[in-house]
Design an enzyme around this catalytic site. Structure first.
Site, PDB file in Angstrom:
ATOM      1  N   GLN A   1       1.726  -6.168  -3.074  1.00  0.00           N
ATOM      2  CA  GLN A   1       2.064  -6.193  -1.652  1.00  0.00           C
ATOM      3  C   GLN A   1       3.390  -5.443  -1.380  1.00  0.00           C
ATOM      4  OE1 GLN A   1       1.312  -9.527  -3.072  1.00  0.00           O
ATOM      5  NE2 GLN A   1      -0.820  -9.179  -2.634  1.00  0.00           N
TER       6      GLN A   1
ATOM      7  N   GLY B   1     -10.820  -3.009   1.545  1.00  0.00           N
ATOM      8  CA  GLY B   1     -11.771  -2.082   2.136  1.00  0.00           C
ATOM      9  C   GLY B   1     -11.552  -1.887   3.625  1.00  0.00           C
TER      10      GLY B   1
ATOM     11  N   ASP C   1       0.817  -1.222   0.000  1.00  0.00           N
ATOM     12  CA  ASP C   1       0.000   0.000   0.000  1.00  0.00           C
ATOM     13  C   ASP C   1       0.852   1.274   0.000  1.00  0.00           C
ATOM     14  OD1 ASP C   1      -2.482  -1.484   0.253  1.00  0.00           O
ATOM     15  OD2 ASP C   1      -1.925  -1.819   2.340  1.00  0.00           O
TER      16      ASP C   1
ATOM     17  N   ARG D   1       1.644 -29.297  -6.609  1.00  0.00           N
ATOM     18  CA  ARG D   1       1.553 -29.816  -7.975  1.00  0.00           C
ATOM     19  C   ARG D   1       0.174 -30.373  -8.330  1.00  0.00           C
ATOM     20  NH1 ARG D   1       7.113 -32.780  -6.903  1.00  0.00           N
ATOM     21  NH2 ARG D   1       6.069 -32.718  -4.887  1.00  0.00           N
TER      22      ARG D   1
ATOM     23  N   LYS E   1       0.702   4.510  -8.498  1.00  0.00           N
ATOM     24  CA  LYS E   1       1.040   5.835  -9.002  1.00  0.00           C
ATOM     25  C   LYS E   1       2.427   5.834  -9.635  1.00  0.00           C
ATOM     26  CE  LYS E   1       1.853  10.604  -7.772  1.00  0.00           C
ATOM     27  NZ  LYS E   1       1.681  11.700  -6.835  1.00  0.00           N
TER      28      LYS E   1
ATOM     29  N   GLY F   1       1.848   2.982  -2.629  1.00  0.00           N
ATOM     30  CA  GLY F   1       1.572   3.862  -3.765  1.00  0.00           C
ATOM     31  C   GLY F   1       2.267   3.396  -5.028  1.00  0.00           C
ATOM     32  N   LYS F   2       2.409   2.073  -5.174  1.00  0.00           N
ATOM     33  CA  LYS F   2       3.098   1.523  -6.349  1.00  0.00           C
ATOM     34  C   LYS F   2       2.354   1.836  -7.637  1.00  0.00           C
ATOM     35  CE  LYS F   2       3.012  -2.587  -4.486  1.00  0.00           C
ATOM     36  NZ  LYS F   2       2.606  -2.242  -3.115  1.00  0.00           N
TER      37      LYS F   2
ATOM     38  N   GLY G   1      -3.860  -4.280  -4.486  1.00  0.00           N
ATOM     39  CA  GLY G   1      -4.662  -3.224  -5.079  1.00  0.00           C
ATOM     40  C   GLY G   1      -3.848  -1.975  -5.327  1.00  0.00           C
ATOM     41  N   HIS G   2      -4.089  -1.323  -6.451  1.00  0.00           N
ATOM     42  CA  HIS G   2      -3.425  -0.060  -6.775  1.00  0.00           C
ATOM     43  C   HIS G   2      -4.496   0.981  -7.088  1.00  0.00           C
ATOM     44  CE1 HIS G   2       0.224  -2.302  -6.957  1.00  0.00           C
ATOM     45  NE2 HIS G   2      -0.018  -2.863  -8.121  1.00  0.00           N
TER      46      HIS G   2
ATOM     47  N   ARG H   1      -6.365   0.829   7.211  1.00  0.00           N
ATOM     48  CA  ARG H   1      -4.969   0.446   7.406  1.00  0.00           C
ATOM     49  C   ARG H   1      -4.485   0.883   8.783  1.00  0.00           C
ATOM     50  NH1 ARG H   1      -3.882   2.905   1.609  1.00  0.00           N
ATOM     51  NH2 ARG H   1      -4.510   1.138   0.323  1.00  0.00           N
TER      52      ARG H   1
END
Length: 427
Positions: free
Chosen positions: A223, A301, A13, A142, A18, A15-16, A40-41, A304
């Protein structure tokens, strides 16, 4: 061969999205190499906000080819829903490529995830309940289903039978749940085959050929470093390798082709889910960081958990990823604090520790040692260069850079695509 890895340097979280989107117009391919729709981004373009869960952020750049690599686990229903949502908003998704070797999240993986987490009670990990862990477990055992299996009904049926042979025993006898019908799962999965077919490709070949042609390839991790299955705060981690090494195994591109590794750092620290968090705040400062920073998980949702910047974690991320640069995000959130504490070390049983302890027990007992840095009150969202920042904001950035062990090459001063100060070019 300009191949770059962009990953989270904390617990995710950061800000990857952006950062990836910022580079998206300058790169030819953006590759997700691990995780699934548990990541999530959020990307803001103009007055439009896009929440991406499974798709690479490069999907929003018209000149870029977005790729879902072999290391990703794919929920077909989530993927198709996300594609449909973007198409309705006028985004062209036709260039997307999906590795035929990526593993499929099936309905029984989601069921097992939720039932197991509930069964653990107070010992639960805090998973997203989206079937990620069970899918990776089947991959290692497997008995996994791969995207390419959707195009051979006989193989698909055999694999579903093998997987459910054990899982139905567990569901009925241990968890007192109904068995899952093999035919129903096979029928549902076959229903996705035709819709996904235009996107499925040998992505290992495509990416390596692209690099041989001097195309720019950006590898995007989900992540963050501290959630890595091997190098994170185990067992409160994800089920894959978000660290830089995962970019190679999750895409089929060798390590000698990686030229730069960029770590995304938030100007403070957040975490979603259970697990140790030394700088976590339970006071008004923590509430203010959550409110001002809009700290709610894009995928989960959930609110954090928030805390001050942790330089011990940043140094660790630099080491295990071989980071060459940092992208510092959300600096604007810290505007208004008179003093900003930064964790420079831990105290563990009376000892000062400046590196991340390898022992889970020690990390659970780590107490932050803070150094207070002067804050600033000026609005920084309009800053276009480092010199535009207030002196105390400049000093804060310089201090974090020195403590973290790698240069800060870009700074996010607001959520918008254009609200970024670029100090050194990543390309």
């Amino acid at each position: 061969m300009p191949a770059l890895v962009l990953l989270g340097a904390q617990w995710g979280d950061e800000g990857k999205g952006k950062a990836t989107d910022l580079l998206g117009g300058s790169v030819d391919y953006v590759v997700r190499y691990q995780g699934g729709n548990n990541a999530g981004h959020t990307v803001v373009v103009g007055d439009q906000k896009y929440a991406l869960h499974l798709l690479p952020s490069g999907i929003l750049s018209p000149t870029c080819v977005p790729v879902i690599g072999n290391g990703v686990v794919v929920d077909p229903s989530v993927l198709l829903s996300e594609l449909s949502g973007l198409n309705e908003r006028g985004v062209d998704t036709s260039k997307l490529l999906i590795s035929g070797n990526a593993h499929i999240i099936t309905p029984y993986h989601v069921t097992v995830d939720k039932v197991t987490e509930r069964f653990l009670g107070k010992r639960k990990i805090g998973t997203t309940g989206r079937g990620i862990g069970p899918t990776y477990a089947d991959k290692i055992n497997r008995v996994g289903i791969r995207v390419q299996d959707l195009y051979d009904e006989s193989i698909l049926t055999q694999k579903v039978e093998a997987a459910l042979d054990v899982k139905n025993q567990m569901l009925t006898k241990l968890y007192n749940r109904r068995a899952i019908a093999i035919e129903q799962v096979v029928e549902e999965l076959l229903g996705y085959a035709e819709k996904l077919a235009p996107y499925v490709a040998d992505t290992v070949l495509v990416l390596n050929q692209a690099l041989e042609e001097d195309k720019v390839v950006l590898f995007e991790g989900g992540q963050g470093t501290l959630l890595d299955i091997d190098h994170g705060t185990y067992p409160f981690v994800t089920s894959s390798n978000p660290t830089a090494g995962g970019a190679c195994t999750g895409s089929g591109v060798g390590p000698t082709k990686i030229s730069r590794v960029i770590g995304i750092l938030k100007a403070y620290t957040t975490r979603v889910g259970a697990g140790p968090f030394p700088t976590e705040l339970f006071d008004e400062d923590g509430q203010a960081l959550r409110r001002i920073g809009g700290e709610r998980g894009v995928t989960t949702g959930r609110d954090r958990r928030c805390g001050w910047f942790d330089a011990v974690i940043a140094r660790y991320a630099t080491r295990v990823n071989g980071l060459t640069d940092f992208f510092l995000t959300k600096l604007d959130v810290l505007t208004g604090w008179e003093q900003i504490p930064v964790c420079v070390a831990y105290e563990i049983d009376g000892r000062r520790v400046e590196e991340l302890p390898y022992s889970q027990t020690d990390f659970h007992h780590a107490k932050p040692v803070y150094e207070n840095l002067p804050g600033w009150s000026e609005d920084i969202t309009k800053a276009k260069s480092f010199a535009d920042l207030p002196k105390n904001a400049q000093n804060y950035v310089k201090a974090l850079e020195e403590m973290s062990g790698a240069p800060i090459s870009a700074i996010g001063v607001g959520p918008g695509r254009d609200e970024t100060i670029e100090i050194n070019s990543f390309l």
